[in-house]
Design an enzyme around this catalytic site. Sequence first.
Site, mmCIF file in Angstrom:
data_model
loop_
_atom_site.group_PDB
_atom_site.id
_atom_site.type_symbol
_atom_site.label_atom_id
_atom_site.label_comp_id
_atom_site.label_asym_id
_atom_site.label_seq_id
_atom_site.Cartn_x
_atom_site.Cartn_y
_atom_site.Cartn_z
ATOM 1 N N GLY A 88 -30.829 -17.261 79.716
ATOM 2 C CA GLY A 88 -29.765 -17.287 81.019
ATOM 3 C C GLY A 88 -28.450 -17.329 80.425
ATOM 4 O O GLY A 88 -28.186 -17.764 79.400
ATOM 5 N N PRO B 267 -20.922 1.568 81.787
ATOM 6 C CA PRO B 267 -22.272 1.255 81.664
ATOM 7 C C PRO B 267 -22.844 1.310 80.513
ATOM 8 O O PRO B 267 -22.310 2.572 79.724
ATOM 9 C CB PRO B 267 -23.003 2.165 82.803
ATOM 10 C CG PRO B 267 -21.770 3.149 83.041
ATOM 11 C CD PRO B 267 -20.420 2.562 82.506
ATOM 12 N N GLY C 160 -15.394 -8.475 73.450
ATOM 13 C CA GLY C 160 -15.376 -8.967 74.787
ATOM 14 C C GLY C 160 -16.649 -9.981 74.817
ATOM 15 O O GLY C 160 -17.926 -9.566 74.655
ATOM 16 N N HIS C 161 -16.309 -11.134 74.872
ATOM 17 C CA HIS C 161 -17.189 -12.346 74.950
ATOM 18 C C HIS C 161 -17.057 -12.849 76.371
ATOM 19 O O HIS C 161 -15.954 -13.311 76.915
ATOM 20 C CB HIS C 161 -17.008 -13.291 73.886
ATOM 21 C CG HIS C 161 -17.441 -13.069 72.368
ATOM 22 N ND1 HIS C 161 -16.548 -13.712 71.335
ATOM 23 C CD2 HIS C 161 -17.986 -11.893 72.160
ATOM 24 C CE1 HIS C 161 -16.960 -13.088 70.420
ATOM 25 N NE2 HIS C 161 -17.794 -12.169 70.569
ATOM 26 N N THR C 162 -18.307 -13.379 76.921
ATOM 27 C CA THR C 162 -18.190 -14.068 78.159
ATOM 28 C C THR C 162 -18.816 -15.386 77.899
ATOM 29 O O THR C 162 -19.846 -15.592 77.317
ATOM 30 C CB THR C 162 -18.928 -13.226 79.227
ATOM 31 O OG1 THR C 162 -18.515 -11.999 79.268
ATOM 32 C CG2 THR C 162 -18.813 -14.104 80.677
ATOM 33 N N LYS D 268 -22.836 -13.009 71.385
ATOM 34 C CA LYS D 268 -22.514 -14.152 70.240
ATOM 35 C C LYS D 268 -21.836 -15.096 70.807
ATOM 36 O O LYS D 268 -21.698 -16.175 70.294
ATOM 37 C CB LYS D 268 -21.441 -12.990 69.202
ATOM 38 C CG LYS D 268 -22.355 -12.135 68.441
ATOM 39 C CD LYS D 268 -21.297 -11.143 67.659
ATOM 40 C CE LYS D 268 -20.568 -10.239 68.184
ATOM 41 N NZ LYS D 268 -21.243 -9.109 69.149
ATOM 42 N N GLY D 269 -20.784 -14.733 71.659
ATOM 43 C CA GLY D 269 -20.068 -15.893 72.305
ATOM 44 C C GLY D 269 -20.652 -17.217 72.673
ATOM 45 O O GLY D 269 -20.409 -18.215 72.400
ATOM 46 N N ASP E 88 -22.195 -6.757 71.550
ATOM 47 C CA ASP E 88 -22.653 -7.109 73.082
ATOM 48 C C ASP E 88 -23.997 -8.040 73.292
ATOM 49 O O ASP E 88 -24.740 -8.001 74.085
ATOM 50 C CB ASP E 88 -22.738 -6.219 74.091
ATOM 51 C CG ASP E 88 -21.202 -5.273 74.031
ATOM 52 O OD1 ASP E 88 -20.342 -5.990 74.001
ATOM 53 O OD2 ASP E 88 -21.544 -4.054 74.145
ATOM 54 N N GLN F 1 -18.239 -7.346 67.438
ATOM 55 C CA GLN F 1 -19.155 -6.139 67.351
ATOM 56 C C GLN F 1 -20.435 -6.385 66.811
ATOM 57 O O GLN F 1 -21.040 -7.377 67.222
ATOM 58 C CB GLN F 1 -18.165 -4.807 66.796
ATOM 59 C CG GLN F 1 -17.091 -4.363 67.417
ATOM 60 C CD GLN F 1 -16.020 -5.262 67.163
ATOM 61 O OE1 GLN F 1 -15.678 -5.573 66.183
ATOM 62 N NE2 GLN F 1 -15.144 -5.458 68.163
HETATM 63 P P1 IMP Z 1 -13.376 0.913 68.808
HETATM 64 O O1 IMP Z 1 -13.817 -0.344 68.166
HETATM 65 O O2 IMP Z 1 -12.790 0.759 69.959
HETATM 66 O O3 IMP Z 1 -12.797 1.957 67.899
HETATM 67 O O4 IMP Z 1 -14.693 1.803 69.038
HETATM 68 C C1 IMP Z 1 -15.626 2.334 68.286
HETATM 69 C C2 IMP Z 1 -17.023 1.975 68.820
HETATM 70 O O5 IMP Z 1 -17.564 0.807 68.831
HETATM 71 C C3 IMP Z 1 -17.325 2.521 70.182
HETATM 72 O O6 IMP Z 1 -18.535 2.943 70.232
HETATM 73 C C4 IMP Z 1 -17.027 1.125 70.953
HETATM 74 O O7 IMP Z 1 -17.844 1.387 72.198
HETATM 75 C C5 IMP Z 1 -17.747 0.255 70.197
HETATM 76 N N1 IMP Z 1 -17.363 -0.936 70.468
HETATM 77 C C6 IMP Z 1 -16.307 -1.644 69.564
HETATM 78 N N2 IMP Z 1 -16.096 -2.977 69.950
HETATM 79 C C7 IMP Z 1 -17.275 -3.286 70.569
HETATM 80 C C8 IMP Z 1 -17.934 -4.361 71.139
HETATM 81 O O8 IMP Z 1 -17.290 -5.238 71.033
HETATM 82 N N3 IMP Z 1 -19.145 -4.195 71.761
HETATM 83 C C9 IMP Z 1 -19.730 -2.984 71.793
HETATM 84 N N4 IMP Z 1 -19.297 -2.002 71.375
HETATM 85 C C10 IMP Z 1 -18.107 -2.041 70.703
#
Ligand code: IMP
Length: 441
Positions: free
Chosen positions: A420, A309, A42-44, A18-19, A15, A229
Site C-alpha cells: 500500500g 496513462p 516523479g515520486h509520491t 523508489k520514493g 515509476d 527513472q
Molecule cells: P525524457 O526523460 O523526458 O526524455 O523521456 C524519455 C523516456 O523516458 C519517455 O518514454 C518517458 O516517458 C520516460 N521517462 C522519463 N522519466 C521517467 C520517469 O521518471 N518514470 C517513467 N518514465 C520516465
Amino acid sequence: MSGQNVTIIGLQWGDEGKGKVVDAVAGTCRYVVRYCGGANAGHTVIVGDEKYALHLIPSGILHSGVRNVIGNGVAFDPAVALEEIEGFRSRGVEVGDENLAISSAANVVMPWHKLADRLNEQRLGSGKIGTTARGIGPLYSDKAARTLAVRTGDLLDADVLTEKITRIAEVKNTIFSALYAHDEPINAEAVCGEYLDYGRRLAGMITDTGAVLRRAIAEGSRICFEGGQGSMLDIDHGTFPFVTSSPVTACGVPAGAGVPPKAVGCVVGIAKAYTSRVGAGPFPTEQDNETGNRLRERGHEYGTTTGRPRRCGWFDAVAVKYAAELSGVDELALMLLDVLSGFETICICTGYRLDGKDIGPFDSIPAAMGAAECVYEEMPGWDEDIAPAKEFSDLPANARAYVERIESLTGRPVGLISVGPERKQTILHNTQLKAPAQCNT
Ligand code: IMP
C-alpha cells in the site's frame, strides 16, 4: 553488505515506487543524493494524510537531520526546484542550505531545452519517444556539446551568465528557425533576468557537492543514492533509442555524484509486482487488453509528472534479472503487490524466445525486447485484501509463493514488500539493510 551506503534504483521502466523506499531508508542516512535525471522523475510520498509529489528534490527532505544533495549529474531546473521548495515551506517543511545542497556543476534546464523537446517530438511524429517534455534530452545534448551548456554555478555570476545566454540564444535562434521554422526569437535579456533571480534565491545551496560527499565518506556518514527513472530507460543499457538521456543504473552513481565507485554500497533494486511503461518503445509483457486496463485502474497507473496513462503488463523476470545483474543488485524491493489481489491467475515472464530459440541470460536482453516472444508461467492468484499485512506470514500462501518465485527467477532476495502507499504498509522480508536503530552516523 558491501559498505554502509545504500543505492536505490528502478529495475523496470520507472515509476516502480523508489520514493517510498528512499523515504523508508532516509531516516537511517545522513545524506540522500540524486545523481541522474531531472524533473522528468516523479515520486509520491505519503505521510499520514499528507501526499507529497517530488520531482527534483531528493526524497530525504521529509526527514529532519538529513542533508539532501542534487548532484552534478542531474538536469537541474531551477524553476521546478524553487516551486517544490516553496511548496514544502508552505506546508511547514524547512528547506534551506542546512538540508539541501545543489551541485554548482549540475547543468541547468533552459527555456530552449523544453521548447526543443516539444518541437523535436512533433517533428518525429509517430516515431516520437514520448518524452516528458521537461527538456531532458536537449539539456544532456548541450552538456555533451559543452559550449552550449549553462551550469548551476553560472547562475551566481551575472557577467558569466549574460555572456553565455547571449551567445547560446543566438545559436538556438538559428537552429529553431532553420530546423523547425520557429521564428520567435529568444529574449536573451529576459532569460538572463529570470535565471539571475533563480541564482539569487538558491545561492546559499549551490556548492561543490562532490567535495561535500567525499568528506562525508571520509567521516563515515551514511549516504543513500536515489536513482531516477528505471534501468530499462538507461541511456546506455536500456531499450535505446526509447530511453531517457542519463545513466540511471547504479553504474551512474560515481560520475553523477562525484564519488568513488566503492561508495555505491548496498544496491536495492525496486520492481513492481507487475510492469508499467510510459512513452513509446518495446515492452514484451505488455497487456494491451482487459488485464492491462485492470492493472492500470487498480494501480492508479497515471504519470506523476505528465498524467499520461501508463502501459501495463505482467512481471518480466528476464528484464528484472538483467537489470539486477547490471547494477549488482543485492536485494529487491517488491512494490504494489496489493494491486494483484483479485486476479484469478497471475503470469510471470520467465524467458524470451526469438526465431524459435531461447534467449540466454547473458544475451542482449534490451536488443531482443522488440521482437522476442515471452514465455509465461501461470501462478494461482489470491482474493484476500493484503493491504493490512504486516509480516510475510500474514500474506496468503499464493502471494508468498509468487514472491518466492520472483526470488528464484531473479536470483535475488526480496528484502521489502510494499502492500500500500503508506509508510506503515511495508513488510520487511529478506533484507540486509540496517534498521534505523542500528545506524549511528
Ligand atoms: P525524457 O526523460 O523526458 O526524455 O523521456 C524519455 C523516456 O523516458 C519517455 O518514454 C518517458 O516517458 C520516460 N521517462 C522519463 N522519466 C521517467 C520517469 O521518471 N518514470 C517513467 N518514465 C520516465
